[in-house]
Design a protein around this motif. Sequence first.
Motif, mmCIF file in Angstrom:
data_model
loop_
_atom_site.group_PDB
_atom_site.id
_atom_site.type_symbol
_atom_site.label_atom_id
_atom_site.label_comp_id
_atom_site.label_asym_id
_atom_site.label_seq_id
_atom_site.Cartn_x
_atom_site.Cartn_y
_atom_site.Cartn_z
ATOM 1 N N LYS A 147 4.749 5.676 -5.309
ATOM 2 C CA LYS A 147 4.837 5.761 -6.778
ATOM 3 C C LYS A 147 3.931 6.864 -7.302
ATOM 4 O O LYS A 147 4.299 7.604 -8.218
ATOM 5 C CB LYS A 147 4.456 4.418 -7.405
ATOM 6 N N ARG A 148 2.756 6.946 -6.692
ATOM 7 C CA ARG A 148 1.820 7.993 -7.134
ATOM 8 C C ARG A 148 2.408 9.380 -6.857
ATOM 9 O O ARG A 148 2.402 10.258 -7.712
ATOM 10 C CB ARG A 148 0.482 7.816 -6.412
ATOM 11 N N ALA A 149 2.982 9.538 -5.654
ATOM 12 C CA ALA A 149 3.549 10.843 -5.291
ATOM 13 C C ALA A 149 4.698 11.211 -6.242
ATOM 14 O O ALA A 149 4.796 12.358 -6.699
ATOM 15 C CB ALA A 149 4.028 10.824 -3.841
ATOM 16 N N LEU A 150 5.536 10.229 -6.573
ATOM 17 C CA LEU A 150 6.659 10.519 -7.474
ATOM 18 C C LEU A 150 6.143 10.883 -8.863
ATOM 19 O O LEU A 150 6.648 11.818 -9.499
ATOM 20 C CB LEU A 150 7.607 9.307 -7.560
ATOM 21 N N SER B 106 -6.978 12.603 11.515
ATOM 22 C CA SER B 106 -6.506 11.260 11.149
ATOM 23 C C SER B 106 -5.221 11.403 10.335
ATOM 24 O O SER B 106 -4.752 12.505 10.100
ATOM 25 C CB SER B 106 -7.554 10.553 10.292
ATOM 26 N N LEU B 107 -4.686 10.268 9.882
ATOM 27 C CA LEU B 107 -3.572 10.349 8.938
ATOM 28 C C LEU B 107 -4.095 11.014 7.662
ATOM 29 O O LEU B 107 -5.282 10.932 7.369
ATOM 30 C CB LEU B 107 -3.086 8.943 8.582
ATOM 31 N N PRO B 108 -3.194 11.657 6.909
ATOM 32 C CA PRO B 108 -3.656 12.385 5.716
ATOM 33 C C PRO B 108 -4.508 11.536 4.775
ATOM 34 O O PRO B 108 -4.122 10.430 4.408
ATOM 35 C CB PRO B 108 -2.346 12.766 5.025
ATOM 36 N N SER B 109 -5.656 12.074 4.394
ATOM 37 C CA SER B 109 -6.475 11.427 3.361
ATOM 38 C C SER B 109 -5.807 11.713 2.012
ATOM 39 O O SER B 109 -4.939 12.591 1.916
ATOM 40 C CB SER B 109 -7.880 12.035 3.359
ATOM 41 N N ASP B 110 -6.224 10.986 0.967
ATOM 42 C CA ASP B 110 -5.631 11.218 -0.359
ATOM 43 C C ASP B 110 -5.827 12.664 -0.792
ATOM 44 O O ASP B 110 -4.933 13.303 -1.335
ATOM 45 C CB ASP B 110 -6.267 10.274 -1.394
ATOM 46 N N GLN B 111 -7.040 13.176 -0.501
ATOM 47 C CA GLN B 111 -7.346 14.540 -0.932
ATOM 48 C C GLN B 111 -6.449 15.563 -0.208
ATOM 49 O O GLN B 111 -5.884 16.458 -0.835
ATOM 50 C CB GLN B 111 -8.816 14.819 -0.635
ATOM 51 N N ALA B 112 -6.306 15.386 1.105
ATOM 52 C CA ALA B 112 -5.499 16.340 1.878
ATOM 53 C C ALA B 112 -4.014 16.213 1.520
ATOM 54 O O ALA B 112 -3.284 17.202 1.465
ATOM 55 C CB ALA B 112 -5.713 16.114 3.368
ATOM 56 N N SER B 113 -3.539 14.981 1.252
ATOM 57 C CA SER B 113 -2.135 14.792 0.841
ATOM 58 C C SER B 113 -1.858 15.536 -0.455
ATOM 59 O O SER B 113 -0.791 16.129 -0.644
ATOM 60 C CB SER B 113 -1.812 13.321 0.565
ATOM 61 N N LYS B 114 -2.850 15.487 -1.346
ATOM 62 C CA LYS B 114 -2.685 16.120 -2.664
ATOM 63 C C LYS B 114 -2.548 17.640 -2.493
ATOM 64 O O LYS B 114 -1.689 18.276 -3.099
ATOM 65 C CB LYS B 114 -3.909 15.759 -3.524
ATOM 66 N N VAL B 115 -3.393 18.208 -1.632
ATOM 67 C CA VAL B 115 -3.324 19.664 -1.402
ATOM 68 C C VAL B 115 -1.964 20.025 -0.796
ATOM 69 O O VAL B 115 -1.320 21.008 -1.194
ATOM 70 C CB VAL B 115 -4.465 20.134 -0.470
ATOM 71 N N GLU C 268 0.845 -1.208 0.000
ATOM 72 C CA GLU C 268 0.000 0.000 0.000
ATOM 73 C C GLU C 268 0.880 1.258 0.000
ATOM 74 O O GLU C 268 0.616 2.223 -0.722
ATOM 75 C CB GLU C 268 -0.920 0.031 1.230
ATOM 76 N N THR C 269 1.940 1.240 0.796
ATOM 77 C CA THR C 269 2.803 2.432 0.862
ATOM 78 C C THR C 269 3.598 2.591 -0.435
ATOM 79 O O THR C 269 3.793 3.708 -0.922
ATOM 80 C CB THR C 269 3.724 2.339 2.094
ATOM 81 N N ASN C 270 4.004 1.467 -1.036
ATOM 82 C CA ASN C 270 4.707 1.521 -2.318
ATOM 83 C C ASN C 270 3.825 2.196 -3.377
ATOM 84 O O ASN C 270 4.296 3.058 -4.147
ATOM 85 C CB ASN C 270 5.082 0.088 -2.744
ATOM 86 N N ALA C 271 2.548 1.842 -3.383
ATOM 87 C CA ALA C 271 1.633 2.450 -4.367
ATOM 88 C C ALA C 271 1.527 3.956 -4.114
ATOM 89 O O ALA C 271 1.526 4.766 -5.051
ATOM 90 C CB ALA C 271 0.262 1.791 -4.273
ATOM 91 N N PHE C 272 1.466 4.338 -2.820
ATOM 92 C CA PHE C 272 1.373 5.761 -2.456
ATOM 93 C C PHE C 272 2.630 6.503 -2.921
ATOM 94 O O PHE C 272 2.567 7.587 -3.496
ATOM 95 C CB PHE C 272 1.185 5.874 -0.933
#
Length: 689
Positions: A65-68, A335-344, A59-63
Amino acid sequence: MKAPSLAKIEGVYSVAPETADSWRDAHGKAPFVRGPYEKMYQQKPWTIRQYAGFEGALETNAFFKRALSQGQTGLSVAFDLPTHLGFDSDHDLAAADVGRTGVAIDSVEDMAVLFDGIDLGNVSVSMTMNGAVLPIMACFIVAAEEQGVAPDKLSGTIQNDILKEYIARNTYIHSPDFSMGVVSDVVAYCSAHMPRFNSMSISGYHFQEAGASPELELALTMANARAYLTHFQQQGIDLEFVAKRLSFFFGLGMSFYKEVAKLRAARFLWSELLDEFSIRSENAKRLKMHCQTSGVSLTESSPLNNIVRTTIEAMAGVFGGTQSLHTNSYDEAISLPSDQASKVALETQFILQHETGIGDVVDPWGGSYMMESATQSMIEYVRTMQKNIETEGGVLALVASGQLTTFIHRQALQTAMDEEALNKKIVGKNCYQSPTSSPQHQRVIASDKTLLQQSKKLAQLKLKRDDGAVKRALQALQAAARSKQNLMPFTIDAIRVRATVGECIKALTDEASRYLKPEYIESAPFCTHLDADIVKRYQTLSSQLDRPLRFLIAKVGLDGHDRGAKVIVSLLRDLGIEVDYLPIFASIDDIIQQDAMCPYDGIGLSILSGAHIHFITQITQKIRTDCPIFVGGVIPTSDKNTLEKIGVEVVFTAKHSLNDIAISLYDTLVVATKIKVNRFENQRIMKGC
Ligand code: MLC
Ligand code: 5AD
């Protein structure tokens, strides 16, 4: 020990810059006040390095890769609490915390999945690991080796700063003495085999999160840096060689000018410190830093306002000349960052880099009388604190006695009182409150699923590995610890034959046992800031009962964030309540046993790791007492109802003021103690006495 006072920082400064010409100093030259590099971001923008990790490696690997792929330029791994504390996921004490606040890594096989498809020869990786630094570094090195990347090609940073763990962050395993040996083993190994890798990230961030002001954060960080240099020198390590790969990590809070001044002062102080140690390398004297915006400055109410706070804090980091930056997510207090909040959060950095031009000017505040004076004030403060620390016996002695922790705790108490008295205004929290709150997406962590997956993977690993080779490697590691050899090569050997992280730490704790630091809680005059009426009501209740009220406060599980719990202990004691505070890392059984020993009027449990439902379900099922249970921490609204259904009286989160907490507790206590008194009276009548 007393902290010096900082020359006035909000307003006109009274300390004149030491060198009136300091603003004319060239950029990229010692003492580097004006920046570590001549052209700074004009030549290379800061690294966008978002700290992340949750559930399993996949799961973290996917996160990652997406961030990169979205444009992030470096990686930063958050490990889960069992990994930090050296427990494999299938350990009894790990069950609630697997994959919750970071990724679960039990062996090199997990590390390989974490970086699958990511070229470790190309992307720099930061790993926030301190307690279990040996097996985690070993997993990283072996995973890279199996990916075809030799240690000398790896770039990145290992946090490896154990002193701040004892002072504030609490993910230590062994005693300070043993751990300092581990720190220097990692530093010596990296400098011999990994020339591109930063072997430490000397951290102040966690001091500020625990309550320290920016100036205290800086003073403690520089005091630790000095303690490490002294230790390495005593170990015979060549400082000239290692110092260029010692990096720093600072927090960025809302005191905008102070934060910019702090980063400028940090560079000056490091350069000055290395002069003291007669280190000549200009590259070593050039302090390089990562910064992260503040978590504690963010509010639970009106969370979108946190985007503004984070942006301002991030700007202080850029004006201060950071090399690498994490911007926090706006839903941090929930909570831990949601996808939406991480993106912002990620895109906030893109906006700063590409739209504003604020990185086009090197040290834009240089030459401002205010900023030069603030920088000088910071320098003076740190020098005075350093003298005070030395007079009191030095960092190591003050870490062992818990005094530096107490120092930060005192500032946390002051901040809590200032917020209560409205001397410190926080929009949406203690003023300008909004009756409505915007709807929130929330990251839900599949911890139970991760626990199952990790346990299955561990069982498979143990089936297919050569047990004899693992046993021999672990024995060799233990023997090396006994004979005080560098433990890195032995840990790498053990990890290579598929020993687990937990097994390596077990081999070491059999030699140097697990450690629990001393804990002191200061008193503070909270009552002067509460409604007089509520203070009086507590007194009346206690005199009606003809005894003081008694409370148990504890942190449950592996989460060591104890700032809030300690503030509550001080608050209750000031209200006249007798409070027992259990040492951190309490288990469910510890709570049950403690409750069986003492008849408490209330039990308060603090959980910030997200494991509240797991722990509270079991505690409410097993506990004998009928005394009310209160829970505090990072608790999403949706979980509040569940907790109340399983028997929790009241749930407190960051949005509650101390006055609210005092009133709420009182209302529950008055009912609960009356029931007790009535029951006692009934028993007396039935027994005819
Ligand atoms: C950079 N370079 C330049 C330059 N800028 N050269 C000339 N001119 C410039 N303007 C060169 C550098 O010298 C270096 O070369 C290379 O470019 C890479 O740049 P860097 O500045 O070193 O950046 P980076 O690789 O990103 O490293 C930054 C760092 C490092 C040194 C601060 O330690 C780091 O990344 N730290 C991150 C720590 C982290 O993420 N921590 C998270 C903690 S979260 P060369 O030759 O030297 O390689 C946490 C929370 C919790 O702790 O509690 O759980
Ligand atoms: N993922 C992303 N951010 C995290 N933080 C902590 N754990 C994680 C994680 N797993 C951030 C929060 C916190 C700070 C210490 O790091 O912002 O305040």
